[in-house]
Design a protein around this motif. Structure first.
Motif, PDB file in Angstrom:
ATOM      1  N   MET A   1       0.853  -1.179   0.000  1.00  0.00           N
ATOM      2  CA  MET A   1       0.000   0.000   0.000  1.00  0.00           C
ATOM      3  C   MET A   1       0.893   1.235   0.000  1.00  0.00           C
ATOM      4  O   MET A   1       1.857   1.315   0.756  1.00  0.00           O
ATOM      5  N   SER A   2       0.570   2.202  -0.844  1.00  0.00           N
ATOM      6  CA  SER A   2       1.369   3.417  -0.932  1.00  0.00           C
ATOM      7  C   SER A   2       1.131   4.298   0.295  1.00  0.00           C
ATOM      8  O   SER A   2       0.114   4.168   0.989  1.00  0.00           O
ATOM      9  N   GLU A   3       2.056   5.207   0.532  1.00  0.00           N
ATOM     10  CA  GLU A   3       1.915   6.107   1.687  1.00  0.00           C
ATOM     11  C   GLU A   3       0.642   6.948   1.615  1.00  0.00           C
ATOM     12  O   GLU A   3      -0.072   7.053   2.615  1.00  0.00           O
ATOM     13  N   PRO A   4       0.298   7.540   0.463  1.00  0.00           N
ATOM     14  CA  PRO A   4      -0.968   8.299   0.411  1.00  0.00           C
ATOM     15  C   PRO A   4      -2.185   7.419   0.715  1.00  0.00           C
ATOM     16  O   PRO A   4      -3.111   7.852   1.388  1.00  0.00           O
ATOM     17  N   ASN A   5      -2.175   6.178   0.250  1.00  0.00           N
ATOM     18  CA  ASN A   5      -3.293   5.282   0.541  1.00  0.00           C
ATOM     19  C   ASN A   5      -3.329   4.889   2.009  1.00  0.00           C
ATOM     20  O   ASN A   5      -4.413   4.748   2.586  1.00  0.00           O
ATOM     21  N   ARG A   6      -2.169   4.714   2.627  1.00  0.00           N
ATOM     22  CA  ARG A   6      -2.123   4.460   4.088  1.00  0.00           C
ATOM     23  C   ARG A   6      -2.719   5.643   4.829  1.00  0.00           C
ATOM     24  O   ARG A   6      -3.525   5.483   5.747  1.00  0.00           O
ATOM     25  N   PHE A   7      -2.293   6.851   4.415  1.00  0.00           N
ATOM     26  CA  PHE A   7      -2.827   8.052   5.063  1.00  0.00           C
ATOM     27  C   PHE A   7      -4.349   8.086   4.941  1.00  0.00           C
ATOM     28  O   PHE A   7      -5.060   8.291   5.919  1.00  0.00           O
ATOM     29  N   LEU A   8      -4.863   7.913   3.724  1.00  0.00           N
ATOM     30  CA  LEU A   8      -6.312   7.989   3.505  1.00  0.00           C
ATOM     31  C   LEU A   8      -7.049   6.910   4.277  1.00  0.00           C
ATOM     32  O   LEU A   8      -8.115   7.175   4.850  1.00  0.00           O
ATOM     33  N   ALA A   9      -6.522   5.702   4.318  1.00  0.00           N
ATOM     34  CA  ALA A   9      -7.185   4.618   5.052  1.00  0.00           C
ATOM     35  C   ALA A   9      -7.301   4.967   6.536  1.00  0.00           C
ATOM     36  O   ALA A   9      -8.353   4.769   7.154  1.00  0.00           O
ATOM     37  N   LEU A  10      -6.241   5.512   7.111  1.00  0.00           N
ATOM     38  CA  LEU A  10      -6.280   5.864   8.533  1.00  0.00           C
ATOM     39  C   LEU A  10      -7.093   7.127   8.780  1.00  0.00           C
ATOM     40  O   LEU A  10      -7.833   7.214   9.766  1.00  0.00           O
ATOM     41  N   PHE A  11      -6.998   8.109   7.894  1.00  0.00           N
ATOM     42  CA  PHE A  11      -7.767   9.331   8.092  1.00  0.00           C
ATOM     43  C   PHE A  11      -9.257   9.047   7.962  1.00  0.00           C
ATOM     44  O   PHE A  11     -10.067   9.597   8.718  1.00  0.00           O
ATOM     45  N   ASP A  12      -9.636   8.179   7.040  1.00  0.00           N
ATOM     46  CA  ASP A  12     -11.042   7.773   6.942  1.00  0.00           C
ATOM     47  C   ASP A  12     -11.544   7.275   8.291  1.00  0.00           C
ATOM     48  O   ASP A  12     -12.662   7.590   8.710  1.00  0.00           O
ATOM     49  N   GLN A  13     -10.729   6.484   8.952  1.00  0.00           N
ATOM     50  CA  GLN A  13     -11.161   5.891  10.216  1.00  0.00           C
ATOM     51  C   GLN A  13     -11.323   6.932  11.316  1.00  0.00           C
ATOM     52  O   GLN A  13     -12.282   6.873  12.090  1.00  0.00           O
ATOM     53  N   VAL A  14     -10.402   7.901  11.423  1.00  0.00           N
ATOM     54  CA  VAL A  14     -10.566   8.909  12.493  1.00  0.00           C
ATOM     55  C   VAL A  14     -11.744   9.827  12.205  1.00  0.00           C
ATOM     56  O   VAL A  14     -12.423  10.259  13.134  1.00  0.00           O
ATOM     57  N   VAL A  15     -12.018  10.116  10.929  1.00  0.00           N
ATOM     58  CA  VAL A  15     -13.206  10.924  10.612  1.00  0.00           C
ATOM     59  C   VAL A  15     -14.463  10.138  10.963  1.00  0.00           C
ATOM     60  O   VAL A  15     -15.366  10.654  11.629  1.00  0.00           O
ATOM     61  N   ASP A  16     -14.533   8.867  10.547  1.00  0.00           N
ATOM     62  CA  ASP A  16     -15.699   8.041  10.883  1.00  0.00           C
ATOM     63  C   ASP A  16     -15.876   7.930  12.389  1.00  0.00           C
ATOM     64  O   ASP A  16     -16.995   7.998  12.904  1.00  0.00           O
ATOM     65  N   GLN A  17     -14.769   7.769  13.110  1.00  0.00           N
ATOM     66  CA  GLN A  17     -14.880   7.627  14.554  1.00  0.00           C
ATOM     67  C   GLN A  17     -15.291   8.944  15.214  1.00  0.00           C
ATOM     68  O   GLN A  17     -16.076   8.948  16.153  1.00  0.00           O
ATOM     69  N   THR A  18     -14.806  10.062  14.714  1.00  0.00           N
ATOM     70  CA  THR A  18     -15.213  11.355  15.253  1.00  0.00           C
ATOM     71  C   THR A  18     -16.723  11.538  15.095  1.00  0.00           C
ATOM     72  O   THR A  18     -17.412  11.959  16.030  1.00  0.00           O
ATOM     73  N   ILE A  19     -17.226  11.196  13.936  1.00  0.00           N
ATOM     74  CA  ILE A  19     -18.665  11.313  13.699  1.00  0.00           C
ATOM     75  C   ILE A  19     -19.423  10.340  14.601  1.00  0.00           C
ATOM     76  O   ILE A  19     -20.450  10.698  15.191  1.00  0.00           O
ATOM     77  N   ALA A  20     -18.912   9.118  14.763  1.00  0.00           N
ATOM     78  CA  ALA A  20     -19.571   8.152  15.651  1.00  0.00           C
ATOM     79  C   ALA A  20     -19.605   8.668  17.091  1.00  0.00           C
ATOM     80  O   ALA A  20     -20.605   8.488  17.799  1.00  0.00           O
TER      81      ALA A  20
END
Length: 175
Positions: A1-20
């Motif tokens: 997995m590329s670094e930008p994709n790692r970033f996006l995968a993890l950032f997706d999770q913190v945004v989803d968790q913030t909303i949760a």
């Protein structure tokens, strides 16, 4: 997995968790400031540390930064966000969270379109030099910092937030 994709995968999770997290709070809880001291003032960007103010801060700062990293010239300076008026009239609770979801989806597609040249260009923010990918990792840290504040504010109101890092995504390897 590329670094930008790692970033996006993890950032997706913190945004989803913030909303949760924020979905568990009633509208009155968005403005609650359990201990009101001058230390809760964060300047022009966040007047008082409260859940609603933090969600707005994350939404506005991230939208600003993600647009700026795309548009700033190499060596250019990214200014501090100054767009707080953009959310006036949007009530706390579900309308605010839906605005955040939409904004993040739009900005995420802009991040996916960044090229290797975009990611490695040097930029300046707050007097510090970064590559764009380095700045994006810093934005992830900024988000996590404020998610911790939201967690504490929820607990002070007697609301138990979801467990941190029990991400909504559980079907693929993250990072």
């Amino acid at each position: 997995m590329s670094e930008p994709n790692r970033f996006l995968a993890l950032f997706d999770q913190v945004v989803d968790q913030t909303i949760a997290f924020a979905e568990l709070v009633d509208r009155a809880g968005y403005a609650a400031v359990p201990v009101d001291t001058p230390a809760l003032f964060l300047g022009t960007r966040v007047d008082k540390i409260a859940i609603g103010a933090l969600v707005r801060h994350l939404l506005l700062a991230e939208a600003h930064w993600f647009e700026q990293v795309r548009d700033v010239s190499p060596g250019g300076v990214i200014p501090f966000p100054s767009n707080a008026a953009a959310l006036e009239g949007i009530p706390d609770g579900a309308p605010l969270l839906e605005t955040y979801r939409r904004s993040y989806a739009e900005r995420r597609s802009q991040l996916e379109a960044l090229t290797e040249a975009d990611l490695t260009k040097e930029i300046v923010f707050a007097g510090r030099r970064y590559t764009v990918i380095g700045f994006l990792w810093t934005v992830l840290g900024h988000h996590s910092f404020h998610l911790g504040q939201i967690d504490l504010l929820m607990r002070q109101q007697g609301i138990e937030p979801p467990e941190y890092m029990e991400w909504p995504e559980d079907q693929r390897v993250l990072g």
